[in-house]
Design a protein around this motif. Structure first.
Motif, PDB file in Angstrom:
ATOM      1  N   LEU A  47      40.531  29.020  29.650  1.00  0.00           N
ATOM      2  CA  LEU A  47      40.437  30.264  29.261  1.00  0.00           C
ATOM      3  C   LEU A  47      42.413  30.732  29.715  1.00  0.00           C
ATOM      4  CD1 LEU A  47      37.606  31.296  31.424  1.00  0.00           C
ATOM      5  CD2 LEU A  47      37.141  30.650  29.467  1.00  0.00           C
ATOM      6  N   ASN A  48      42.045  31.885  27.788  1.00  0.00           N
ATOM      7  CA  ASN A  48      43.720  32.259  28.629  1.00  0.00           C
ATOM      8  C   ASN A  48      43.038  34.421  29.202  1.00  0.00           C
ATOM      9  OD1 ASN A  48      45.193  31.234  26.614  1.00  0.00           O
ATOM     10  ND2 ASN A  48      43.521  31.819  24.522  1.00  0.00           N
ATOM     11  N   ALA A  49      41.941  34.585  29.528  1.00  0.00           N
ATOM     12  CA  ALA A  49      41.049  35.152  30.130  1.00  0.00           C
ATOM     13  C   ALA A  49      40.086  34.884  30.522  1.00  0.00           C
ATOM     14  CB  ALA A  49      41.401  36.789  29.401  1.00  0.00           C
ATOM     15  N   PHE A  50      39.881  35.528  31.699  1.00  0.00           N
ATOM     16  CA  PHE A  50      38.261  35.519  32.346  1.00  0.00           C
ATOM     17  C   PHE A  50      37.646  36.558  31.961  1.00  0.00           C
ATOM     18  CE2 PHE A  50      41.365  33.740  35.521  1.00  0.00           C
ATOM     19  CZ  PHE A  50      40.764  32.725  35.683  1.00  0.00           C
ATOM     20  N   PRO A  51      36.525  36.451  31.461  1.00  0.00           N
ATOM     21  CA  PRO A  51      35.642  37.208  30.203  1.00  0.00           C
ATOM     22  C   PRO A  51      34.815  38.134  31.067  1.00  0.00           C
ATOM     23  CG  PRO A  51      34.267  35.386  30.471  1.00  0.00           C
ATOM     24  CD  PRO A  51      36.024  34.491  31.146  1.00  0.00           C
ATOM     25  N   TYR A  52      34.795  39.500  30.597  1.00  0.00           N
ATOM     26  CA  TYR A  52      33.921  40.609  31.289  1.00  0.00           C
ATOM     27  C   TYR A  52      32.437  39.926  31.529  1.00  0.00           C
ATOM     28  CZ  TYR A  52      32.470  45.462  31.847  1.00  0.00           C
ATOM     29  OH  TYR A  52      31.800  46.333  32.379  1.00  0.00           O
ATOM     30  N   ASN A  53      32.044  40.829  32.840  1.00  0.00           N
ATOM     31  CA  ASN A  53      31.179  39.865  33.478  1.00  0.00           C
ATOM     32  C   ASN A  53      31.096  38.918  34.344  1.00  0.00           C
ATOM     33  OD1 ASN A  53      29.670  42.688  33.703  1.00  0.00           O
ATOM     34  ND2 ASN A  53      28.976  42.509  31.561  1.00  0.00           N
ATOM     35  N   SER A  54      31.848  38.322  34.147  1.00  0.00           N
ATOM     36  CA  SER A  54      31.542  36.901  35.109  1.00  0.00           C
ATOM     37  C   SER A  54      32.472  36.551  36.060  1.00  0.00           C
ATOM     38  CB  SER A  54      32.951  35.580  34.088  1.00  0.00           C
ATOM     39  OG  SER A  54      34.529  36.277  34.256  1.00  0.00           O
ATOM     40  N   HIS A  55      31.058  35.646  37.314  1.00  0.00           N
ATOM     41  CA  HIS A  55      31.976  35.806  38.481  1.00  0.00           C
ATOM     42  C   HIS A  55      32.123  34.937  38.550  1.00  0.00           C
ATOM     43  CE1 HIS A  55      29.998  36.337  42.306  1.00  0.00           C
ATOM     44  NE2 HIS A  55      29.278  35.300  42.529  1.00  0.00           N
ATOM     45  N   LEU A  56      33.069  34.750  39.060  1.00  0.00           N
ATOM     46  CA  LEU A  56      34.679  33.906  39.737  1.00  0.00           C
ATOM     47  C   LEU A  56      34.427  33.567  40.669  1.00  0.00           C
ATOM     48  CD1 LEU A  56      37.797  35.549  37.509  1.00  0.00           C
ATOM     49  CD2 LEU A  56      35.660  34.638  37.072  1.00  0.00           C
ATOM     50  N   MET A  57      34.291  32.159  40.884  1.00  0.00           N
ATOM     51  CA  MET A  57      34.251  31.868  42.594  1.00  0.00           C
ATOM     52  C   MET A  57      35.581  30.665  42.559  1.00  0.00           C
ATOM     53  SD  MET A  57      30.993  32.222  43.808  1.00  0.00           S
ATOM     54  CE  MET A  57      31.471  30.857  45.084  1.00  0.00           C
ATOM     55  N   ILE A  58      36.074  31.529  43.270  1.00  0.00           N
ATOM     56  CA  ILE A  58      37.883  30.700  43.814  1.00  0.00           C
ATOM     57  C   ILE A  58      37.153  29.669  45.211  1.00  0.00           C
ATOM     58  CG2 ILE A  58      39.612  31.250  44.603  1.00  0.00           C
ATOM     59  CD1 ILE A  58      38.035  34.238  43.280  1.00  0.00           C
ATOM     60  N   HIS A  59      37.856  28.489  45.340  1.00  0.00           N
ATOM     61  CA  HIS A  59      37.662  27.677  46.580  1.00  0.00           C
ATOM     62  C   HIS A  59      39.049  26.964  46.846  1.00  0.00           C
ATOM     63  CE1 HIS A  59      33.187  26.523  45.141  1.00  0.00           C
ATOM     64  NE2 HIS A  59      33.617  26.416  44.123  1.00  0.00           N
ATOM     65  N   ALA A  60      39.589  27.698  48.086  1.00  0.00           N
ATOM     66  CA  ALA A  60      40.966  26.404  48.055  1.00  0.00           C
ATOM     67  C   ALA A  60      40.872  26.154  49.065  1.00  0.00           C
ATOM     68  CB  ALA A  60      41.340  27.969  48.920  1.00  0.00           C
ATOM     69  N   ASP A  61      41.123  24.609  48.913  1.00  0.00           N
ATOM     70  CA  ASP A  61      40.998  23.226  49.774  1.00  0.00           C
ATOM     71  C   ASP A  61      42.242  23.073  50.916  1.00  0.00           C
ATOM     72  OD1 ASP A  61      38.048  23.360  49.532  1.00  0.00           O
ATOM     73  OD2 ASP A  61      38.643  21.984  47.460  1.00  0.00           O
ATOM     74  N   LEU A  62      42.079  22.847  51.980  1.00  0.00           N
ATOM     75  CA  LEU A  62      43.262  22.919  53.130  1.00  0.00           C
ATOM     76  C   LEU A  62      44.179  21.507  52.775  1.00  0.00           C
ATOM     77  CD1 LEU A  62      45.351  23.600  54.601  1.00  0.00           C
ATOM     78  CD2 LEU A  62      44.084  22.858  56.399  1.00  0.00           C
ATOM     79  N   VAL A  63      45.265  20.867  51.850  1.00  0.00           N
ATOM     80  CA  VAL A  63      45.744  19.445  51.695  1.00  0.00           C
ATOM     81  C   VAL A  63      46.175  19.303  53.082  1.00  0.00           C
ATOM     82  CG1 VAL A  63      47.113  18.028  50.430  1.00  0.00           C
ATOM     83  CG2 VAL A  63      45.035  20.114  49.510  1.00  0.00           C
ATOM     84  N   LEU A  64      47.465  20.153  53.353  1.00  0.00           N
ATOM     85  CA  LEU A  64      48.101  20.089  54.138  1.00  0.00           C
ATOM     86  C   LEU A  64      48.742  20.997  54.795  1.00  0.00           C
ATOM     87  CD1 LEU A  64      50.667  18.021  55.457  1.00  0.00           C
ATOM     88  CD2 LEU A  64      52.351  18.871  53.620  1.00  0.00           C
ATOM     89  N   ASN A  65      49.148  21.528  56.303  1.00  0.00           N
ATOM     90  CA  ASN A  65      49.798  22.277  57.238  1.00  0.00           C
ATOM     91  C   ASN A  65      50.003  21.937  57.841  1.00  0.00           C
ATOM     92  OD1 ASN A  65      49.304  24.716  57.640  1.00  0.00           O
ATOM     93  ND2 ASN A  65      46.809  24.664  58.879  1.00  0.00           N
ATOM     94  N   ASP A  66      51.346  22.293  57.857  1.00  0.00           N
ATOM     95  CA  ASP A  66      52.826  22.405  58.643  1.00  0.00           C
ATOM     96  C   ASP A  66      53.018  23.095  59.581  1.00  0.00           C
ATOM     97  OD1 ASP A  66      54.230  21.052  60.614  1.00  0.00           O
ATOM     98  OD2 ASP A  66      55.863  20.162  57.894  1.00  0.00           O
ATOM     99  N   ALA A  67      52.763  23.771  60.704  1.00  0.00           N
ATOM    100  CA  ALA A  67      52.995  24.739  61.072  1.00  0.00           C
ATOM    101  C   ALA A  67      52.623  26.236  60.142  1.00  0.00           C
ATOM    102  CB  ALA A  67      54.589  24.612  61.550  1.00  0.00           C
TER     103      ALA A  67
END
Length: 156
Positions: A95-115
């Motif tokens: 998308l060029n833009a997230f449409p009006y009245n859209s419900h955005l679900m944002i997922h972040a999955d850890l791949v690497l954590n080093d200190a």
């Protein structure tokens, strides 16, 4: 499990908090959401069509990572700390833009954590359809590094 609003876990202040709800946090992932509308927290960032330009996706993903970090810090009785986005790779959006009245679900999955360095695979969905993906590299500076960067003028 009941979570606080996303702002509780972030060191940001309005209007820079761009996500609202926290749906899930564990050792490996965080899921947050936000509504695109004129009444919500994204209203200052909407374009002339009342849509959210897709370049804000990186900040939405970074703040979801910030919620993940803030949540785990609070479990250890630490207040939310400033994190830094070092960069992103393979950021793609249908998308060029997230449409009006859209419900955005944002997922972040850890791949690497080093200190103090971490890498997360992120995605944003609308109606369970993936619309944006990317890999973000983040860094958590300590107090000394923050003082060197910002002196006594801290954000938050």
């Amino acid at each position: 499990m009941q979570y606080h609003l996303a702002s509780y876990y972030l060191p940001h202040e309005k209007p820079m908090v761009m996500i609202e709800k926290v749906h899930f946090v564990d050792e490996q992932q965080c899921i947050c959401s936000v509504e695109v509308n004129k009444q919500g927290i994204l209203s200052p960032f909407l374009n002339e069509d009342d849509a959210l330009p897709n370049f804000y996706a990186i900040e939405l993903m970074a703040q979801t990572i910030g919620v993940w970090n803030g949540y785990h810090g609070m479990v250890n009785y630490q207040k939310p700390t400033l994190g830094m986005l070092l960069g992103g790779r393979a950021i793609k959006s249908t998308l060029n833009a997230f449409p009006y009245n859209s419900h955005l679900m944002i997922h972040a999955d850890l791949v690497l954590n080093d200190a103090k360095l971490a890498n997360f695979e992120c995605k944003i969905t609308i109606n369970q359809q993936i619309v944006t993906t990317g890999k973000l590299n983040v860094y958590e500076p300590d107090e000394c590094e923050l003082d060197n960067l910002f002196g006594q003028q801290r954000f938050g």
